[in-house]
Design a protein around this motif. Structure first.
Motif, PDB file in Angstrom:
ATOM      1  N   GLY A  94       3.078   2.505   8.667  1.00 35.20           N
ATOM      2  CA  GLY A  94       2.017   1.646   9.203  1.00 35.20           C
ATOM      3  C   GLY A  94       0.822   1.983   8.673  1.00 35.20           C
ATOM      4  O   GLY A  94      -0.298   1.422   8.111  1.00 35.20           O
ATOM      5  N   VAL A  95       0.474   3.307   8.458  1.00 30.13           N
ATOM      6  CA  VAL A  95      -0.831   4.100   8.025  1.00 30.13           C
ATOM      7  C   VAL A  95      -0.953   3.721   6.559  1.00 30.13           C
ATOM      8  O   VAL A  95      -1.994   3.226   6.142  1.00 30.13           O
ATOM      9  N   PHE A  96       0.120   3.809   5.921  1.00 30.47           N
ATOM     10  CA  PHE A  96      -0.167   3.534   4.239  1.00 30.47           C
ATOM     11  C   PHE A  96      -0.164   2.118   4.273  1.00 30.47           C
ATOM     12  O   PHE A  96      -1.247   1.726   3.363  1.00 30.47           O
ATOM     13  N   GLY A  97       0.505   1.310   4.648  1.00 28.60           N
ATOM     14  CA  GLY A  97       0.206  -0.373   4.638  1.00 28.60           C
ATOM     15  C   GLY A  97      -1.222  -0.774   5.165  1.00 28.60           C
ATOM     16  O   GLY A  97      -1.869  -1.375   4.545  1.00 28.60           O
ATOM     17  N   GLY A 142       0.840  -1.277   0.072  1.00 26.44           N
ATOM     18  CA  GLY A 142       0.013  -0.054   0.138  1.00 26.44           C
ATOM     19  C   GLY A 142       0.777   1.292   0.038  1.00 26.44           C
ATOM     20  O   GLY A 142       0.340   2.301   0.308  1.00 26.44           O
ATOM     21  N   MET A 143       2.294   1.048  -0.275  1.00 31.62           N
ATOM     22  CA  MET A 143       3.001   2.318  -0.184  1.00 31.62           C
ATOM     23  C   MET A 143       2.881   3.069  -1.837  1.00 31.62           C
ATOM     24  O   MET A 143       3.507   2.799  -2.737  1.00 31.62           O
ATOM     25  N   PRO A 144       1.950   4.017  -1.682  1.00 34.32           N
ATOM     26  CA  PRO A 144       1.862   4.866  -3.001  1.00 34.32           C
ATOM     27  C   PRO A 144       3.011   5.324  -3.838  1.00 34.32           C
ATOM     28  O   PRO A 144       3.145   4.920  -5.179  1.00 34.32           O
ATOM     29  N   HIS A 145       4.206   5.909  -3.121  1.00 34.38           N
ATOM     30  CA  HIS A 145       5.187   6.495  -3.775  1.00 34.38           C
ATOM     31  C   HIS A 145       6.376   5.414  -4.323  1.00 34.38           C
ATOM     32  O   HIS A 145       6.997   5.574  -5.095  1.00 34.38           O
ATOM     33  N   ILE A 146       6.075   4.132  -3.872  1.00 29.29           N
ATOM     34  CA  ILE A 146       6.738   2.963  -4.497  1.00 29.29           C
ATOM     35  C   ILE A 146       6.026   2.276  -5.713  1.00 29.29           C
ATOM     36  O   ILE A 146       6.334   2.070  -6.679  1.00 29.29           O
ATOM     37  N   ILE A 147       4.711   2.093  -5.171  1.00 30.30           N
ATOM     38  CA  ILE A 147       3.866   1.230  -6.385  1.00 30.30           C
ATOM     39  C   ILE A 147       3.704   1.914  -7.605  1.00 30.30           C
ATOM     40  O   ILE A 147       3.162   1.456  -8.555  1.00 30.30           O
ATOM     41  N   ILE A 148       3.558   3.268  -7.257  1.00 28.69           N
ATOM     42  CA  ILE A 148       3.449   4.107  -8.609  1.00 28.69           C
ATOM     43  C   ILE A 148       4.394   3.899  -9.554  1.00 28.69           C
ATOM     44  O   ILE A 148       4.276   4.265 -10.847  1.00 28.69           O
ATOM     45  N   ARG A 149       5.392   3.429  -9.292  1.00 30.37           N
ATOM     46  CA  ARG A 149       6.558   3.011 -10.191  1.00 30.37           C
ATOM     47  C   ARG A 149       6.228   2.041 -11.072  1.00 30.37           C
ATOM     48  O   ARG A 149       6.621   1.940 -12.364  1.00 30.37           O
ATOM     49  N   PHE A 150       5.479   1.026 -10.625  1.00 32.51           N
ATOM     50  CA  PHE A 150       5.002  -0.189 -11.563  1.00 32.51           C
ATOM     51  C   PHE A 150       4.212   0.439 -12.607  1.00 32.51           C
ATOM     52  O   PHE A 150       4.248  -0.036 -13.876  1.00 32.51           O
ATOM     53  N   MET A 151       3.660   1.442 -12.356  1.00 32.34           N
ATOM     54  CA  MET A 151       2.485   2.079 -13.323  1.00 32.34           C
ATOM     55  C   MET A 151       3.215   2.711 -14.313  1.00 32.34           C
ATOM     56  O   MET A 151       2.676   3.054 -15.450  1.00 32.34           O
TER      57      MET A 151
END
Length: 483
Positions: A396-399, A243-252
């Motif tokens: 913790g909040v993001f995950g 759920g870490m947006p700044h990491i998984i947005i790299r996948f996009m």
């Protein structure tokens, strides 16, 4: 004070700003998709190291080694959890997320993707996500800025608060100007520097060790199984990746699925090496330096070890890795929060869909500036907690909030919009409540937050109307998408 270290720092910071200026002029005619997602043209190496560097902030060079230094090898379960979670995220989550984000109306942010995934006209989910982003990213960015202040204060003697403002200005500069492309390319260089520093420093320190020092360590220092809470909480860190947006947005942002496979190999290898040597830095640092409460309290084990071993110009280069770690995470967080606000609040809610691309870019840039200012104020507060504390709170909040919702959206056809809203809201609330009232249990708050948030998402989805035929067709199209 070593003059050579200062010179290296200045050269390094000027280089980072130069990258931002370069991409500002290169992409000045590009729109919001170019600024916030690099036009989906990122290659395998840049994406892999950018994802890793945006994840492994200064805590991997300061916070985690300090925890190992102070508390023992039991803290290494954090590294194990991170390695496992990151690997699963790349292999399982990344291919589906890239495909689903393209099919879901070419979404460029996580909130936008979650809304488009359900073909919803409601803005509730986007606004909820944007609010969580702004709060959590401000705390997360504060940890990186605090690390920069500690570094400059230790090495140069400059006041820590002044140093925080200087670091924030540099980060704002290249993020403000160059957007996603500048962030990814600076992260690429910074990722290489971080890996080099973590490989070199512990190895040189180990070669100078008196091995008899290992026998002088506190009881249970080398016992990785002394506490089941350390094991469970450490492994729980791995949940954050989903759920870490700044990491998984790299996948996009990747240009193709072929690049994704190559990027996964690079990214996983990089991260595994980073966490292994971060743990070694803490252990070897304890034997090399002995225990010093000031080193423990200020997370200075890596910095002190490097300065004790190497001459000025070498230590300057290696200590620039701390700057690299801090900046590579802060810039990604600022950009992710800016993109969420501009795309998910400003354009659809404030401007009712009438915002021009130029307006979107400037709205995002102003958010970058605002978050950075608040982050500096938090970092400068002596009661804000350690670097590791700030990171663990935001992580913790993001995950807990986004992890279950994103995974269910990718792998469960019956998942609904209402379930996503419930999962995100409940996950965030449980995580924060656990931190506020049950932190004394010793269980990391991401674990109950993730579990309860996931349950809420499933229950509400089953209790709400089945997704429409159009939503199910979109799911099937995304699941079979190829390029």
């Amino acid at each position: 004070m070593k003059i050579a270290e200062i010179v290296v720092f200045i050269v390094y910071l000027v280089f980072m700003l130069g990258v931002g200026v370069y991409f500002f002029f290169r992409n000045k005619d590009g729109g919001d998709k170019t600024y916030f997602l690099g036009g989906r043209q990122m290659g395998a190496w840049v994406t892999a190291l950018s994802a890793g560097a945006s994840d492994m902030s200064a805590w991997v060079l300061m916070g985690l080694p300090a925890s190992i230094y102070s508390l023992g090898i039991g803290q290494a379960w954090i590294a194990v959890g991170l390695a496992i979670g990151y690997t699963i995220s790349w292999l399982v989550q990344a291919p589906r997320l890239r495909s689903f984000s393209i099919v879901a109306n070419d979404s460029i942010t996580i909130p936008q993707y979650l809304t488009n995934r359900f073909l919803s006209k409601s803005r509730a989910l986007q606004i909820l996500c944007a609010v969580i982003f702004l709060v959590a990213y401000t705390v997360y960015a504060a940890s990186s800025i605090k690390a920069c202040g500690t570094l400059f204060n230790t090495v140069i003697g400059i006041d820590a608060t002044v140093a925080m403002y200087i670091a924030a200005l540099i980060i704002i500069g290249y993020t403000f100007l160059g957007g996603f492309s500048a962030v990814c390319w600076t992260d690429f260089f910074q990722g290489m520097l971080m890996l080099g520093a973590l490989l070199i420093a512990p190895i040189f320190a180990a070669s100078m060790l008196d091995l008899s020092a290992a026998g002088d360590m506190p009881e249970n220092y080398w016992n990785a199984f002394a506490s089941w809470k350390d094991i469970v909480s450490g492994l729980g860190w791995g949940l954050g990746y989903f759920g870490m947006p700044h990491i998984i947005i790299r996948f996009m942002s990747l240009e193709s699925q072929k690049s994704l496979k190559k990027s996964a190999k690079i990214g996983i290898s990089w991260t595994v090496l980073i966490v292994i040597f971060s743990v070694l830095a803490g252990c070897i640092g304890r034997m090399f330096l002995g225990f010093d409460q000031a080193i423990a309290d200020n997370s200075l084990v890596f910095i002190t070890m490097v300065r004790a071993i190497f001459p000025g110009i070498i230590s300057g280069i290696l200590l620039s890795a701390v700057l690299a770690a801090a900046m590579s995470t802060a810039d990604s967080q600022l950009l992710a929060a800016a993109s969420a606000f501009a795309s998910d609040v400003y354009k659809p809610v404030i401007r009712k869909g009438n915002a021009t691309e130029k307006e979107m870019l400037w709205a995002g840039r102003l958010v970058v500036l605002g978050i950075a200012v608040v982050a500096v104020l938090i970092a400068a507060n002596p009661n804000a907690g350690s670097i590791m504390d700030l990171v663990s709170n935001a992580w913790g909040v993001f995950g807990a909030a986004f992890g279950p919702a994103i995974l269910l959206s990718l792998f469960w056809k019956r998942f609904t919009f209402s379930g996503a809203v419930a999962g995100i809201l409940v996950g965030a609330v449980v995580d924060i409540a656990w931190l506020a009232f049950l932190a004394s249990t010793g269980i990391y708050e991401i674990i109950p937050g993730f579990i309860v948030g996931g349950i809420a998402a499933v229950v509400v989805s089953l209790c709400s109307a089945k997704p429409s035929a159009e939503v199910e067709a979109l799911y099937d199209k995304a699941a079979s998408y190829e390029d």
